[in-house]
Design a protein around this motif. Structure first.
Motif, PDB file in Angstrom:
ATOM      1  N   ASP A 145       0.835  -1.198   0.000  1.00 18.20           N
ATOM      2  CA  ASP A 145       0.000   0.000   0.000  1.00 18.20           C
ATOM      3  C   ASP A 145       0.876   1.256   0.000  1.00 18.20           C
ATOM      4  O   ASP A 145       1.890   1.302   0.703  1.00 18.20           O
ATOM      5  N   PRO A 146       0.500   2.274  -0.781  1.00 14.93           N
ATOM      6  CA  PRO A 146       1.295   3.508  -0.810  1.00 14.93           C
ATOM      7  C   PRO A 146       1.429   4.180   0.557  1.00 14.93           C
ATOM      8  O   PRO A 146       2.363   4.951   0.791  1.00 14.93           O
ATOM      9  N   ARG A 147       0.494   3.887   1.464  1.00 11.27           N
ATOM     10  CA  ARG A 147       0.527   4.501   2.785  1.00 11.27           C
ATOM     11  C   ARG A 147       1.371   3.722   3.793  1.00 11.27           C
ATOM     12  O   ARG A 147       1.355   4.001   4.991  1.00 11.27           O
ATOM     13  N   ALA A 148       2.117   2.727   3.294  1.00  6.11           N
ATOM     14  CA  ALA A 148       2.916   1.890   4.198  1.00  6.11           C
ATOM     15  C   ALA A 148       3.942   2.696   4.977  1.00  6.11           C
ATOM     16  O   ALA A 148       4.325   2.321   6.093  1.00  6.11           O
ATOM     17  N   ASP A 149       4.391   3.823   4.406  1.00 11.22           N
ATOM     18  CA  ASP A 149       5.383   4.656   5.106  1.00 11.22           C
ATOM     19  C   ASP A 149       4.833   5.250   6.390  1.00 11.22           C
ATOM     20  O   ASP A 149       5.598   5.666   7.269  1.00 11.22           O
ATOM     21  N   GLU A 150       3.489   5.281   6.507  1.00 15.41           N
ATOM     22  CA  GLU A 150       2.887   5.844   7.715  1.00 15.41           C
ATOM     23  C   GLU A 150       2.891   4.848   8.878  1.00 15.41           C
ATOM     24  O   GLU A 150       2.590   5.212  10.013  1.00 15.41           O
ATOM     25  N   VAL A 151       3.192   3.586   8.577  1.00 17.70           N
ATOM     26  CA  VAL A 151       3.299   2.567   9.630  1.00 17.70           C
ATOM     27  C   VAL A 151       4.645   2.736  10.314  1.00 17.70           C
ATOM     28  O   VAL A 151       5.685   2.859   9.650  1.00 17.70           O
ATOM     29  N   VAL A 152       4.635   2.756  11.626  1.00 16.90           N
ATOM     30  CA  VAL A 152       5.880   3.004  12.367  1.00 16.90           C
ATOM     31  C   VAL A 152       6.950   1.982  11.967  1.00 16.90           C
ATOM     32  O   VAL A 152       6.671   0.782  11.864  1.00 16.90           O
ATOM     33  N   PRO A 153       8.195   2.443  11.713  1.00 17.94           N
ATOM     34  CA  PRO A 153       9.242   1.541  11.207  1.00 17.94           C
ATOM     35  C   PRO A 153       9.516   0.337  12.098  1.00 17.94           C
ATOM     36  O   PRO A 153       9.746  -0.769  11.605  1.00 17.94           O
ATOM     37  N   TRP A 154       9.508   0.532  13.429  1.00 13.89           N
ATOM     38  CA  TRP A 154       9.847  -0.584  14.313  1.00 13.89           C
ATOM     39  C   TRP A 154       8.865  -1.742  14.158  1.00 13.89           C
ATOM     40  O   TRP A 154       9.253  -2.914  14.257  1.00 13.89           O
ATOM     41  N   LEU A 155       7.590  -1.424  13.878  1.00 13.19           N
ATOM     42  CA  LEU A 155       6.595  -2.479  13.706  1.00 13.19           C
ATOM     43  C   LEU A 155       6.866  -3.263  12.428  1.00 13.19           C
ATOM     44  O   LEU A 155       6.814  -4.496  12.418  1.00 13.19           O
ATOM     45  N   ARG A 156       7.187  -2.539  11.349  1.00 12.02           N
ATOM     46  CA  ARG A 156       7.463  -3.217  10.083  1.00 12.02           C
ATOM     47  C   ARG A 156       8.669  -4.136  10.207  1.00 12.02           C
ATOM     48  O   ARG A 156       8.617  -5.307   9.806  1.00 12.02           O
ATOM     49  N   TRP A 157       9.762  -3.623  10.780  1.00 12.40           N
ATOM     50  CA  TRP A 157      10.982  -4.420  10.850  1.00 12.40           C
ATOM     51  C   TRP A 157      10.867  -5.573  11.839  1.00 12.40           C
ATOM     52  O   TRP A 157      11.449  -6.648  11.626  1.00 12.40           O
ATOM     53  N   THR A 158      10.104  -5.371  12.905  1.00 13.52           N
ATOM     54  CA  THR A 158       9.880  -6.472  13.852  1.00 13.52           C
ATOM     55  C   THR A 158       9.125  -7.614  13.194  1.00 13.52           C
ATOM     56  O   THR A 158       9.465  -8.792  13.363  1.00 13.52           O
ATOM     57  N   MET A 159       8.114  -7.269  12.409  1.00 11.94           N
ATOM     58  CA  MET A 159       7.326  -8.301  11.734  1.00 11.94           C
ATOM     59  C   MET A 159       8.136  -9.008  10.649  1.00 11.94           C
ATOM     60  O   MET A 159       8.016 -10.218  10.460  1.00 11.94           O
ATOM     61  N   ILE A 160       8.962  -8.262   9.939  1.00  8.16           N
ATOM     62  CA  ILE A 160       9.812  -8.886   8.918  1.00  8.16           C
ATOM     63  C   ILE A 160      10.801  -9.853   9.566  1.00  8.16           C
ATOM     64  O   ILE A 160      11.021 -10.976   9.089  1.00  8.16           O
ATOM     65  N   ALA A 161      11.393  -9.436  10.696  1.00  9.66           N
ATOM     66  CA  ALA A 161      12.338 -10.300  11.415  1.00  9.66           C
ATOM     67  C   ALA A 161      11.641 -11.556  11.924  1.00  9.66           C
ATOM     68  O   ALA A 161      12.192 -12.670  11.838  1.00  9.66           O
ATOM     69  N   ALA A 162      10.422 -11.394  12.450  1.00  9.26           N
ATOM     70  CA  ALA A 162       9.664 -12.555  12.940  1.00  9.26           C
ATOM     71  C   ALA A 162       9.331 -13.503  11.798  1.00  9.26           C
ATOM     72  O   ALA A 162       9.374 -14.739  11.963  1.00  9.26           O
ATOM     73  N   LEU A 163       8.998 -12.960  10.630  1.00 12.45           N
ATOM     74  CA  LEU A 163       8.678 -13.798   9.475  1.00 12.45           C
ATOM     75  C   LEU A 163       9.890 -14.599   9.026  1.00 12.45           C
ATOM     76  O   LEU A 163       9.795 -15.813   8.785  1.00 12.45           O
ATOM     77  N   VAL A 164      11.043 -13.933   8.925  1.00 11.17           N
ATOM     78  CA  VAL A 164      12.264 -14.633   8.510  1.00 11.17           C
ATOM     79  C   VAL A 164      12.618 -15.734   9.502  1.00 11.17           C
ATOM     80  O   VAL A 164      12.942 -16.869   9.111  1.00 11.17           O
ATOM     81  N   ALA A 165      12.533 -15.425  10.803  1.00 19.12           N
ATOM     82  CA  ALA A 165      12.838 -16.428  11.829  1.00 19.12           C
ATOM     83  C   ALA A 165      11.864 -17.605  11.752  1.00 19.12           C
ATOM     84  O   ALA A 165      12.263 -18.772  11.889  1.00 19.12           O
ATOM     85  N   GLY A 166      10.573 -17.307  11.515  1.00 20.42           N
ATOM     86  CA  GLY A 166       9.572 -18.369  11.427  1.00 20.42           C
ATOM     87  C   GLY A 166       9.800 -19.274  10.236  1.00 20.42           C
ATOM     88  O   GLY A 166       9.675 -20.505  10.344  1.00 20.42           O
ATOM     89  N   ILE A 167      10.128 -18.697   9.096  1.00 25.57           N
ATOM     90  CA  ILE A 167      10.376 -19.509   7.896  1.00 25.57           C
ATOM     91  C   ILE A 167      11.575 -20.420   8.096  1.00 25.57           C
ATOM     92  O   ILE A 167      11.551 -21.608   7.736  1.00 25.57           O
ATOM     93  N   ILE A 168      12.643 -19.874   8.682  1.00 27.78           N
ATOM     94  CA  ILE A 168      13.838 -20.696   8.934  1.00 27.78           C
ATOM     95  C   ILE A 168      13.507 -21.840   9.892  1.00 27.78           C
ATOM     96  O   ILE A 168      13.901 -22.993   9.680  1.00 27.78           O
ATOM     97  N   ALA A 169      12.760 -21.524  10.963  1.00 31.67           N
ATOM     98  CA  ALA A 169      12.435 -22.548  11.969  1.00 31.67           C
ATOM     99  C   ALA A 169      11.556 -23.652  11.397  1.00 31.67           C
ATOM    100  O   ALA A 169      11.599 -24.799  11.871  1.00 31.67           O
ATOM    101  N   LEU A 170      10.749 -23.328  10.368  1.00 34.21           N
ATOM    102  CA  LEU A 170       9.816 -24.301   9.820  1.00 34.21           C
ATOM    103  C   LEU A 170      10.384 -25.121   8.668  1.00 34.21           C
ATOM    104  O   LEU A 170       9.723 -26.052   8.201  1.00 34.21           O
ATOM    105  N   THR A 171      11.570 -24.801   8.196  1.00 37.75           N
ATOM    106  CA  THR A 171      12.162 -25.663   7.178  1.00 37.75           C
ATOM    107  C   THR A 171      12.402 -27.031   7.820  1.00 37.75           C
ATOM    108  O   THR A 171      12.895 -27.120   8.948  1.00 37.75           O
ATOM    109  N   PRO A 172      12.017 -28.119   7.143  1.00 43.64           N
ATOM    110  CA  PRO A 172      12.077 -29.447   7.779  1.00 43.64           C
ATOM    111  C   PRO A 172      13.379 -29.771   8.500  1.00 43.64           C
ATOM    112  O   PRO A 172      13.326 -30.262   9.637  1.00 43.64           O
TER     113      PRO A 172
END
Length: 327
Positions: A153-180
């Motif tokens: 969304d073009p308005r993504a810049d209005e989302v506080v940066p710490w929330l975006r980066w925390t969620m991206i970090a959690a996603l990367v960690a989750g994907i790694i943990a779920l690889t068989p």
């Protein structure tokens, strides 16, 4: 002389009575807490449009029944047998355990299924592994949907940066943990910590099972996100259809964060704070506050309705043993 097993039998009977009583008592306490902490004064003068609200409820119930299907598919993939013909009872067990999310502790939802389904003969080792997989895959899938829709969304810049980066970090960690390979090592470690026998190869999910469940949870995140948009529409008719992807993504991110917040029963407070912050991007902050309160109350009603529907479908008949003897 005491015959081995004689003292164990009364203890098991006592636990079979005590555990459900404690479960329902704690559930009642925390559901009451969730309701009384709602700021009812904020809802004064609010008028809801019933058509989108009913549609949202149907979609939300569909998501919960999809969760049952995913659970049964994972159990089947992990080698559980004899489930056919017991779907009504298993759906009731799932709905009852789903309510356990309102009891503090992330494991309550998983432990509920392990205990209640295990009593009916479903192998507990498979229940435990499937429960862990469900929780992890659901978090990863909702993060994928949430980040994709919000960041696009073009308005993504209005989302506080710490929330975006925390969620991206959690996603990367989750994907790694779920690889068989990684998940198998974590599973062995968990069994070792619990002093359980090392899991057999049949308890190690393959790529096919992981990808199938993840795909279904992505579909589930879109369904439940759409239901959130319809609730928003029922309370705030001025919301534009073009805002639907952002709201669906916001709902997914808030759900993922609430599941990660193991200290909050049912994500109480955490989901509202996150969702309110994100919804304020597409509507006045005061209206966003009212809507998150409506969403919390509606979510509780849908969870209870889901339980009642499965209880009515189950009826009064005594359930037959399911599958093989519990392990």
């Amino acid at each position: 002389m005491t015959v081995p097993g004689q003292s164990a039998a009364p203890r098991r009977r006592w636990l079979h009575i005590a555990v459900p009583v404690v479960f329902y008592a704690l559930l009642g306490v925390f559901l009451v807490i969730a309701i009384v902490t709602i700021d009812w004064s904020s809802l004064d003068g609010l008028e809801l449009s019933w058509t989108p609200l009913i549609a949202a409820t149907v979609l939300s119930l569909l998501f919960r029944y999809l969760g049952v299907f995913i659970w049964l598919r994972l159990l089947h993939r992990l080698g559980a047998t004899g489930l056919r013909g017991h779907y009504t009872e298993l759906t009731y067990i799932y709905a009852k355990s789903w309510l356990g999310r309102y009891i503090p502790g992330a494991a309550t939802w998983i432990l509920g299924k392990v205990y209640f389904a295990g009593r009916h003969g479903v192998p507990r080792s498979r229940l435990a592994v499937s429960g862990i997989l469900e929780g992890a895959l659901q978090i990863v899938a909702t993060l994928v949907v949430g980040l994709a829709l919000v960041l696009a969304d073009p308005r993504a810049d209005e989302v506080v940066p710490w929330l975006r980066w925390t969620m991206i970090a959690a996603l990367v960690a989750g994907i790694i943990a779920l690889t068989p390979p990684v998940f198998h090592r974590l599973l062995r470690l968990a069994f070792r910590v619990l002093r359980r026998q090392a899991p057999g190869d049949e308890l190690f999910p393959k790529w096919g099972a992981m990808l199938e469940a993840a795909g279904l949870y992505v579909a589930g995140a879109l369904i439940t996100g759409a239901s959130y948009y319809l609730v928003v529409l029922s309370a705030y008719p001025d919301v534009a259809i073009s805002d639907a992807p952002f709201i669906i993504g916001s709902a997914s991110l808030a759900s993922a964060i609430s599941m990660l917040a193991v200290f909050a029963p049912g994500g109480l407070g955490v989901r509202e704070a996150t969702l309110g912050l994100l919804l304020a991007v597409v509507m006045p902050p005061a209206i966003a506050v009212v809507i998150v309160i409506v969403l919390r109350l509606w979510s509780i009603v849908v969870d209870v309705l889901f339980y009642l529907l499965t209880w009515l479908a189950r009826g009064r008949r005594r359930p037959a043993p399911i599958g093989t003897e519990a392990q």
